[in-house]
Motif scaffolding. Structure first.
Motif, short mmCIF file in Angstrom:
data_model
loop_
_atom_site.label_atom_id
_atom_site.label_comp_id
_atom_site.label_asym_id
_atom_site.label_seq_id
_atom_site.Cartn_x
_atom_site.Cartn_y
_atom_site.Cartn_z
N GLY A 33 -13.49 -11.96 5.45
CA GLY A 33 -12.28 -12.08 6.25
C GLY A 33 -11.01 -11.59 5.58
N GLN A 34 -11.10 -11.11 4.34
CA GLN A 34 -9.90 -10.64 3.63
C GLN A 34 -9.89 -9.12 3.53
N LEU A 35 -8.73 -8.53 3.84
CA LEU A 35 -8.56 -7.09 3.70
C LEU A 35 -8.14 -6.75 2.28
N SER A 36 -8.72 -5.68 1.76
CA SER A 36 -8.39 -5.20 0.42
C SER A 36 -8.28 -3.69 0.46
N CYS A 37 -7.47 -3.16 -0.43
CA CYS A 37 -7.24 -1.72 -0.47
C CYS A 37 -7.22 -1.26 -1.93
N ARG A 38 -7.95 -0.21 -2.22
CA ARG A 38 -7.98 0.37 -3.57
C ARG A 38 -7.40 1.78 -3.49
N ILE A 39 -6.40 2.05 -4.32
CA ILE A 39 -5.76 3.37 -4.38
C ILE A 39 -6.00 3.93 -5.78
N THR A 40 -6.51 5.14 -5.82
CA THR A 40 -6.85 5.78 -7.09
C THR A 40 -6.17 7.14 -7.17
N ASP A 41 -5.62 7.45 -8.34
CA ASP A 41 -5.07 8.78 -8.57
C ASP A 41 -5.70 9.38 -9.82
N ARG A 42 -5.40 10.64 -10.08
CA ARG A 42 -5.95 11.35 -11.23
C ARG A 42 -4.84 11.77 -12.19
N GLY A 43 -3.77 10.99 -12.22
CA GLY A 43 -2.67 11.28 -13.14
C GLY A 43 -3.02 10.89 -14.56
N GLY A 44 -2.05 10.93 -15.43
CA GLY A 44 -2.26 10.66 -16.84
C GLY A 44 -2.21 9.19 -17.22
N GLY A 45 -2.17 8.29 -16.24
CA GLY A 45 -2.12 6.86 -16.53
C GLY A 45 -0.69 6.36 -16.61
N ILE A 46 -0.56 5.06 -16.69
CA ILE A 46 0.75 4.41 -16.76
C ILE A 46 0.90 3.85 -18.17
N VAL A 55 0.84 -1.20 0.00
CA VAL A 55 0.00 0.00 0.00
C VAL A 55 0.87 1.25 0.00
N ASN A 56 1.94 1.25 0.78
CA ASN A 56 2.83 2.40 0.83
C ASN A 56 3.46 2.68 -0.53
N GLU A 57 3.88 1.64 -1.23
CA GLU A 57 4.47 1.83 -2.56
C GLU A 57 3.46 2.47 -3.53
N ILE A 58 2.23 2.01 -3.48
CA ILE A 58 1.22 2.52 -4.42
C ILE A 58 0.78 3.94 -4.05
N THR A 59 0.60 4.22 -2.77
CA THR A 59 0.23 5.59 -2.39
C THR A 59 1.35 6.57 -2.70
N THR A 60 2.59 6.14 -2.49
CA THR A 60 3.74 6.99 -2.82
C THR A 60 3.80 7.24 -4.32
#
Length: 144
Positions: free
Chosen positions: A86-99, A62-67
């Motif tokens: 029972g499973q933890l999940s995390c979604r990180i979204t940005d508004r950049g120009g894509g990869i 999560v730290n790598e993706i948020t950074t």
């Protein structure tokens, strides 16, 4: 320092729309809140069953993706943490120009500065999904 604030706006429209079963955290973040967010996320994950190596690996991912969202995705992002079956999940979204060429399949050479974040995230979680386009990037991480 205080806990991350609740979002002022909703995630970009390119984010997958599957609603989580139990939302544990939903917040916007930027460079000034990354450290506080990481510590808060770690405490939440511990309270919801992640421990030891699984906890460490999920927080690293999560730290790598948020950074990356801050560094390459427009300076800020949106995080959503949930638990389902029972499973933890995390979604990180940005508004950049894509990869243009996701670097999550091959580890960067040791003499290259950077270029390991997506690879580290992919290899530290049970499941990793990436959606990217001109409106931004959404990465979903599922803990081991």
């Amino acid at each position: 320092m205080s806990e991350p604030s609740r979002p002022a706006s909703s995630p970009p429209p390119h984010a997958p729309s599957t609603p989580p079963a139990e939302t544990l955290l939903q917040c916007d973040f930027d460079l000034s809140t990354l450290v506080v967010l990481r510590h808060h996320l770690e405490r939440l994950c511990q309270r919801h069953g992640l421990t030891d190596l699984a906890l460490y690996r999920f927080i690293v991912a999560v730290n790598e993706i948020t950074t990356n969202a801050v560094r390459y995705g427009g300076g800020s992002g949106h995080l959503q943490l949930w638990q389902a079956s029972g499973q933890l999940s995390c979604r990180i979204t940005d508004r950049g120009g894509g990869i243009s060429a996701p670097g999550d399949q091959v580890l960067a050479p040791p003499d290259q500065v950077g270029g390991r974040g997506l690879w580290l995230a992919r290899h530290n979680v049970g499941r990793f999904t990436l959606h990217t386009g001109a409106a931004g990037t959404t990465i979903t991480l599922h803990a081991l």
